[in-house]
Design an enzyme around this catalytic site. Structure first.
Site, PDB file in Angstrom:
ATOM      1  N   LYS A  16       0.868  -1.189   0.000  1.00  0.00           N
ATOM      2  CA  LYS A  16       0.000   0.000   0.000  1.00  0.00           C
ATOM      3  C   LYS A  16       0.894   1.226   0.000  1.00  0.00           C
ATOM      4  O   LYS A  16       1.534   1.534   1.004  1.00  0.00           O
ATOM      5  CB  LYS A  16      -0.931   0.010   1.217  1.00  0.00           C
ATOM      6  CG  LYS A  16      -1.939   1.158   1.196  1.00  0.00           C
ATOM      7  CD  LYS A  16      -2.903   1.081   2.375  1.00  0.00           C
ATOM      8  CE  LYS A  16      -4.122   1.964   2.225  1.00  0.00           C
ATOM      9  NZ  LYS A  16      -3.878   3.385   2.106  1.00  0.00           N
ATOM     10  N   ARG A  51      -4.265   8.351  -5.285  1.00  0.00           N
ATOM     11  CA  ARG A  51      -4.768   7.381  -6.254  1.00  0.00           C
ATOM     12  C   ARG A  51      -5.079   8.099  -7.557  1.00  0.00           C
ATOM     13  O   ARG A  51      -5.675   9.172  -7.542  1.00  0.00           O
ATOM     14  CB  ARG A  51      -6.044   6.766  -5.704  1.00  0.00           C
ATOM     15  CG  ARG A  51      -6.594   5.696  -6.601  1.00  0.00           C
ATOM     16  CD  ARG A  51      -7.679   5.031  -5.862  1.00  0.00           C
ATOM     17  NE  ARG A  51      -8.190   3.881  -6.519  1.00  0.00           N
ATOM     18  CZ  ARG A  51      -8.851   2.930  -5.866  1.00  0.00           C
ATOM     19  NH1 ARG A  51      -9.029   3.027  -4.576  1.00  0.00           N
ATOM     20  NH2 ARG A  51      -9.332   1.906  -6.515  1.00  0.00           N
ATOM     21  N   GLU A  63      -1.272   4.140  -7.818  1.00  0.00           N
ATOM     22  CA  GLU A  63      -0.973   5.130  -6.781  1.00  0.00           C
ATOM     23  C   GLU A  63       0.241   5.911  -7.243  1.00  0.00           C
ATOM     24  O   GLU A  63       1.263   5.319  -7.621  1.00  0.00           O
ATOM     25  CB  GLU A  63      -0.691   4.407  -5.454  1.00  0.00           C
ATOM     26  CG  GLU A  63      -0.574   5.317  -4.254  1.00  0.00           C
ATOM     27  CD  GLU A  63      -1.925   5.684  -3.616  1.00  0.00           C
ATOM     28  OE1 GLU A  63      -2.984   5.363  -4.174  1.00  0.00           O
ATOM     29  OE2 GLU A  63      -1.890   6.319  -2.532  1.00  0.00           O
ATOM     30  N   PHE A  96      -1.960  -0.700 -10.363  1.00  0.00           N
ATOM     31  CA  PHE A  96      -2.496  -1.900  -9.730  1.00  0.00           C
ATOM     32  C   PHE A  96      -3.798  -2.434 -10.331  1.00  0.00           C
ATOM     33  O   PHE A  96      -4.246  -3.503  -9.956  1.00  0.00           O
ATOM     34  CB  PHE A  96      -2.630  -1.745  -8.214  1.00  0.00           C
ATOM     35  CG  PHE A  96      -3.421  -0.539  -7.760  1.00  0.00           C
ATOM     36  CD1 PHE A  96      -4.787  -0.505  -7.884  1.00  0.00           C
ATOM     37  CD2 PHE A  96      -2.758   0.536  -7.176  1.00  0.00           C
ATOM     38  CE1 PHE A  96      -5.506   0.592  -7.454  1.00  0.00           C
ATOM     39  CE2 PHE A  96      -3.474   1.642  -6.742  1.00  0.00           C
ATOM     40  CZ  PHE A  96      -4.847   1.674  -6.881  1.00  0.00           C
ATOM     41  N   ARG A 129     -17.203   0.381  -0.998  1.00  0.00           N
ATOM     42  CA  ARG A 129     -16.158   0.069  -0.022  1.00  0.00           C
ATOM     43  C   ARG A 129     -16.572  -1.284   0.555  1.00  0.00           C
ATOM     44  O   ARG A 129     -17.582  -1.373   1.245  1.00  0.00           O
ATOM     45  CB  ARG A 129     -16.106   1.135   1.064  1.00  0.00           C
ATOM     46  CG  ARG A 129     -14.856   1.044   1.930  1.00  0.00           C
ATOM     47  CD  ARG A 129     -14.916   2.027   3.073  1.00  0.00           C
ATOM     48  NE  ARG A 129     -14.645   3.406   2.709  1.00  0.00           N
ATOM     49  CZ  ARG A 129     -13.433   3.929   2.549  1.00  0.00           C
ATOM     50  NH1 ARG A 129     -12.364   3.178   2.671  1.00  0.00           N
ATOM     51  NH2 ARG A 129     -13.291   5.188   2.247  1.00  0.00           N
TER      52      ARG A 129
HETATM   53  P1  ATP Z   1      -6.281   5.995   3.519  1.00  0.00           P
HETATM   54  O1  ATP Z   1      -7.015   7.072   4.259  1.00  0.00           O
HETATM   55  O2  ATP Z   1      -5.940   4.801   4.316  1.00  0.00           O
HETATM   56  O3  ATP Z   1      -5.195   6.480   2.612  1.00  0.00           O
HETATM   57  P2  ATP Z   1      -8.297   6.099   1.703  1.00  0.00           P
HETATM   58  O4  ATP Z   1      -9.470   6.480   2.520  1.00  0.00           O
HETATM   59  O5  ATP Z   1      -7.613   7.130   0.904  1.00  0.00           O
HETATM   60  O6  ATP Z   1      -7.268   5.346   2.578  1.00  0.00           O
HETATM   61  P3  ATP Z   1      -8.967   3.461   1.222  1.00  0.00           P
HETATM   62  O7  ATP Z   1      -9.982   2.861   0.353  1.00  0.00           O
HETATM   63  O8  ATP Z   1      -9.241   3.409   2.649  1.00  0.00           O
HETATM   64  O9  ATP Z   1      -8.722   4.933   0.745  1.00  0.00           O
HETATM   65  O10 ATP Z   1      -7.583   2.758   0.958  1.00  0.00           O
HETATM   66  C1  ATP Z   1      -7.266   2.404  -0.313  1.00  0.00           C
HETATM   67  C2  ATP Z   1      -6.353   3.439  -0.899  1.00  0.00           C
HETATM   68  O11 ATP Z   1      -5.018   2.986  -0.797  1.00  0.00           O
HETATM   69  C3  ATP Z   1      -6.585   3.559  -2.378  1.00  0.00           C
HETATM   70  O12 ATP Z   1      -7.582   4.502  -2.632  1.00  0.00           O
HETATM   71  C4  ATP Z   1      -5.260   3.976  -2.913  1.00  0.00           C
HETATM   72  O13 ATP Z   1      -5.169   5.388  -2.917  1.00  0.00           O
HETATM   73  C5  ATP Z   1      -4.264   3.479  -1.895  1.00  0.00           C
HETATM   74  N1  ATP Z   1      -3.377   2.409  -2.398  1.00  0.00           N
HETATM   75  C6  ATP Z   1      -2.040   2.380  -2.247  1.00  0.00           C
HETATM   76  N2  ATP Z   1      -1.519   1.286  -2.783  1.00  0.00           N
HETATM   77  C7  ATP Z   1      -2.529   0.569  -3.305  1.00  0.00           C
HETATM   78  C8  ATP Z   1      -2.614  -0.690  -3.993  1.00  0.00           C
HETATM   79  N3  ATP Z   1      -1.536  -1.435  -4.247  1.00  0.00           N
HETATM   80  N4  ATP Z   1      -3.841  -1.093  -4.367  1.00  0.00           N
HETATM   81  C9  ATP Z   1      -4.949  -0.374  -4.121  1.00  0.00           C
HETATM   82  N5  ATP Z   1      -4.919   0.822  -3.467  1.00  0.00           N
HETATM   83  C10 ATP Z   1      -3.723   1.290  -3.063  1.00  0.00           C
END
Ligand code: ATP
Length: 550
Positions: A248, A253, A298, A337, A413
């Site tokens: 991650k 994103r 990302e 990804f 989600r």
């Molecule tokens: P956080 O607040 O933890 O950054 P978020 O609320 O932005 O998360 P989440 O859906 O909770 O979004 O976590 C997934 C996010 O992680 C994705 O939206 C993306 O931006 C990020 N990410 C990083 N690496 C990856 C990966 N290998 N595959 C998918 N998502 C990834």
């Protein structure tokens, strides 16, 4: 159709907090509206005149709107400001002021929905020489023909805050109800097109059959699929049966769309950031074959090959000037990804197949990578822990645990994709008010009243005051933003429009009758300002309840 009819609907919508009632009111109106006007009505009910992902902005600050109101009514700006302070928003202030003046100042020539919609759009498209005064001229034209209630909603749409408690979910339900469509069909059509105006029109003209034919189109961004929090690495994988685990990365994103020769890059809020990152466009074009595609990844900022703070990348993608300099100073890397479209939609393929497609078509380079991953099942569970340890050691956030057999479902989600982070979970909240500090910090707003969204009535509910975790630079920035979005100021207290999103950490969730959420946080600390998130992305009271129980 007269604009007043839509305004009457807005008034009825504001008068109830009940979701079902709102759905019924809208459904009845959607049935009545003709084909041409329906998409306009749908967008305006969301407080928009362009789809949410469009780059168009009205670009008029509140000060200018207040001046326009003052000019139309023939009062001073100070009078308008006083009224805004009293009413708490510009729209309500306009309505009040119109009432006072109505009998002497106006005679109203009836506005139509089409006229208002097109003029509001025109405000955004005016550019170049004297653009502000030309924009204001359009506002004046609209306001001088408007009644008080019409003016209320015209100004609210311009400042992008309609306040009728209607979100995309209610609009979808209303479309389903009005045109007798299965909710799941409307939802899917919305997910794939991200254009509720279009969905409503197709629902009306062609019913379910037409909606089922709508599909992904490169160039039109879709809401990303989001992740749930995993409560452990091994048990999550065992529950899935097998998993694709990936690093991650802590950046932003991006969704990349190529259609013909045009390549566009969108954020998770579907903002188009292509112009700010020209070097990425070149790298991506080199990495992919010359076909239409939609891919996700990302994007992170690096220094000497190592990931650097998330804030740097935000600064880069927001940059409008001196882009060449920024390209040199803050190099970017992209970790791909997922692939949603390649020559045709790939969204319904299981993840392992989408990953195969991605691996087959992408030529990686020093800038464009595939996310580091490991295929895990019960025989090599330890490799998932190893990937996590490595990810953390290299300065990343944790790992993603993805079900390899699942399709990509935009905007949800769910359990198809989990995240496991080294740090405890944080909350994304919106600031709705604050208090000025004392002593050395008297010029800064030192304490911020934050709120969550309540999904039941689509209202913001207060959660806590946050006052720690802010260095002087962030305090100054937040204070500026608070002043920009100020609605009312009384003594040391200030109320603001819900625009600023903060990510906050805390030690514990506790029950609390003092705050509208019914819960509050112990020792809340601001982690960062989340400029990449909007009001739709904040956490909900429902999620907080689940976390509390957990
Ligand atoms: P956080 O607040 O933890 O950054 P978020 O609320 O932005 O998360 P989440 O859906 O909770 O979004 O976590 C997934 C996010 O992680 C994705 O939206 C993306 O931006 C990020 N990410 C990083 N690496 C990856 C990966 N290998 N595959 C998918 N998502 C990834």
């Amino acid at each position: 159709m007269k604009y007043q009819e839509l305004v009457d609907v807005f008034e009825s919508l504001s008068a109830t907090t009940k979701r079902l009632e709102k759905t019924d009111i809208l459904a009845a109106f959607f049935e009545k509206v003709d084909d041409e006007t329906l998409p306009q009505v749908v967008l305006m009910s969301l407080g928009l005149v362009f789809p949410s992902w469009s780059e168009e902005e009205q670009g008029l600050g509140e000060k200018l709107i207040m001046k326009a109101i003052a000019d139309v009514i023939g009062v001073s700006i100070a009078d308008v400001e006083d009224q805004v302070r009293e009413q708490g928003d510009i729209g309500a202030a306009a309505e009040k002021l119109y009432l006072k003046k109505a009998q002497t100042t106006f005679f109203s020539q009836a506005l139509t929905i089409d006229f208002v919609f097109k003029h509001l759009r025109k405000i955004a498209t005016v550019s170049g020489n004297r653009s502000t005064s030309r924009k204001i001229a359009i506002v004046l034209e609209l306001l001088s023909s408007a009644s008080g209630t019409e003016a209320k909603y015209i100004t609210r749409i311009i400042i992008e805050e309609l306040r009728i408690g209607v979100g995309e979910g209610i609009i979808r339900d209303a479309i389903s109800k009005a045109f007798n469509i299965e909710k799941s069909v409307t939802e899917r059509a919305h997910m794939l097109t991200n254009d509720l105006g279009l969905v409503a029109k197709v629902a009306k003209d062609q019913g379910e059959v037409g909606l089922k034919e709508l599909s992904l189109t490169p160039g039109k961004p879709v809401k990303p699929m989001l992740a749930q929090l995993a409560d452990g690495i091994k048990n999550s994988i065992c529950e899935m049966g097998s998993a694709i685990c990936e690093v991650k990365y802590d950046g932003i994103r991006v969704q990349i769309h190529k259609k013909g020769n045009e390549l566009n890059i969108f954020t998770r809020r579907l903002e188009n950031i292509t112009k700010a990152i020209p070097e990425m466009v070149d790298y991506i074009k080199e990495a992919f074959p010359n076909e239409d595609f939609i891919a996700e990844g990302e994007m992170i900022a690096t220094k000497d090959g190592k990931p650097i703070s998330f804030q740097y990348i935000l600064q880069r993608v927001r940059r409008k000037y001196n882009i060449d300099q920024a390209v040199k100073n803050t190099p970017l890397n992209l970790y791909l990804f997922d692939i949603l479209y390649f020559k045709e939609t790939t969204l319904d393929e299981p993840l392992y197949k989408r990953r195969e497609i991605l691996e087959n078509i992408v030529t990686t380079s020093g800038k464009i990578h595939l996310s580091e991953m490991a295929k895990i099942d019960e025989n090599n569970l330890d490799d998932a822990q190893k990937l996590f340890n490595k990810a953390i050691a290299e300065g990343n956030e944790g790992i993603m645990i993805k079900n390899p057999n699942e399709p990509y479902i935009p905007g949800i989600r769910g359990k198809k994709m989990l995240k496991f982070k080294a740090e405890p979970e944080t909350l994304d909240v919106v600031v709705i008010g604050g208090t000025y500090g004392v002593g050395k910090r008297a010029h800064f707003i030192g304490s911020y009243l934050v709120a969550l969204n309540d999904e039941e009535d689509n209202e913001l509910k207060t959660l806590a005051y946050v006052a720690t975790g802010l260095d002087d630079e962030t305090l100054a920035k937040l204070t500026d933003l608070m002043n920009k979005y100020k609605v009312v100021e009384k003594g040391t207290k200030i109320e603001v429009e819900p625009r600023i999103i903060l990510e906050i950490a805390y030690s514990e969730i506790v029950k609390s009758p003092e705050y509208q959420a019914g819960y509050s946080l112990r020792f809340p600390v601001v982690k960062r300002i989340r400029e990449d998130k909007g009001l739709h992305d904040i956490d909900t009271v429902q999620r907080l309840k689940t976390m509390f129980k957990g």
